[in-house]
Design a protein around this motif. Sequence first.
Motif, mmCIF file in Angstrom:
data_model
loop_
_atom_site.group_PDB
_atom_site.id
_atom_site.type_symbol
_atom_site.label_atom_id
_atom_site.label_comp_id
_atom_site.label_asym_id
_atom_site.label_seq_id
_atom_site.Cartn_x
_atom_site.Cartn_y
_atom_site.Cartn_z
ATOM 1 N N TYR A 227 0.828 -1.208 0.000
ATOM 2 C CA TYR A 227 0.000 0.000 0.000
ATOM 3 C C TYR A 227 0.863 1.260 0.000
ATOM 4 N N HIS A 237 -4.509 3.945 0.916
ATOM 5 C CA HIS A 237 -3.957 3.886 2.267
ATOM 6 C C HIS A 237 -3.710 5.284 2.833
ATOM 7 N N GLN A 258 -9.356 -0.635 1.830
ATOM 8 C CA GLN A 258 -8.299 -1.129 2.700
ATOM 9 C C GLN A 258 -8.866 -1.979 3.829
#
Length: 381
Positions: A227, A237, A258
């Motif tokens: 990420y 992220h 996420q």
Amino acid sequence: METEYQYQKRRVPLDRNSEFRFGEGKISGYLSITLGTLSLLAVLAYRYPAYLTTIELRQVYDAEFLQQLLKYGMYFSLFFGLLTFFLNRRKRMGITGIGLTVSGFLLGGYDIPVGPVEPVRLSLGVDWLILAFLGSVGVFMTLEKLFPKYRNQVILRDEWGLDLFYFCFNHLMISAILIYGNYHASHFHWAVSESVQQAVQSVPLLIQVCLIVICADFVLYWEHRLYHEVRVLWPVHAVHHSVESMDWLAGSRGHFIQVFSERAMVMVPLYLLGADQAALDIYVAFAALQAILIHCNLRFSFGPLKYIFVTPQFHHWHHSSEKPAIDTNYSAHTVLFDRVFNTYHMPEEHWPAEYGTTVRLPRSYLGQLLYPIQSLLGRKR
């Protein structure tokens, strides 16, 4: 080069407008609204348990006992609401709290019969939200007030409402997250080894838990690192990193992509190991508590444990926007893989002076939800 970096102390000015002070009606007003909201949600969960409770969690707690706690919560909400009138301050908040509680009473209050629940495939985790909120406030907010790293940081710090929304959304979606995680893990059935699972189940419970922690940490480390280091993934992220004040609520901020992907990926090692249910339950509790703890505004050093486990100081550095800390400290549970893969950053005498992203993100949920798409389109242009 890192040794040449001049670490600074973080300065947190006291926000007196957001500070809680006795006698102003603010404390009683917020308590009345909070307890009134939780009470109304609890009443709805008792009235419609199939759609508003989490089957896995409901098997653990005593619904009748919690009804007694609900009774006290409803009466305390009324008490604090009336207190705002006695103080002649924040009466609108008091009226709101009383109105929420009265609505709960009209819907059945704490006398709704408790019986067997017919499970449905997808439900909202209202019970999980209530219990997680009360537990987090009771434990972590209390610790932050008793042992704060930054004493001037108030409970209602900037963007607390945004992070509370993330907290509620993530907990309400627990059933969908579990369904998706189990569905994702089932695709790895080809990798299941009965001999490995039998070997795992044959060792003591504590060793099983340790194996789960290490395997889960390995998967989470590399997912987390991807990420950060894959450009197309970073905007997703970045939402989590946009928090600029760390506390127990800060860890809740995260793009739903996420949130779902993390839960799905961590389910894979749990599925393949085939550990005992007791070991899985211990890991889930450990992971949930640690995820909140490491974002807390706590000054604890944790002594020698900080060389083994991820602690607030370690994870705070991960959230720092200072140059030496960027793209470091990816681990979720232990510091092992940051040590092994040379991404460990822990200046023991210092804490971050700055948090957040180097480029400021939108400050609304919708803005952050769309941020990854806008970033991708921006690059294509």
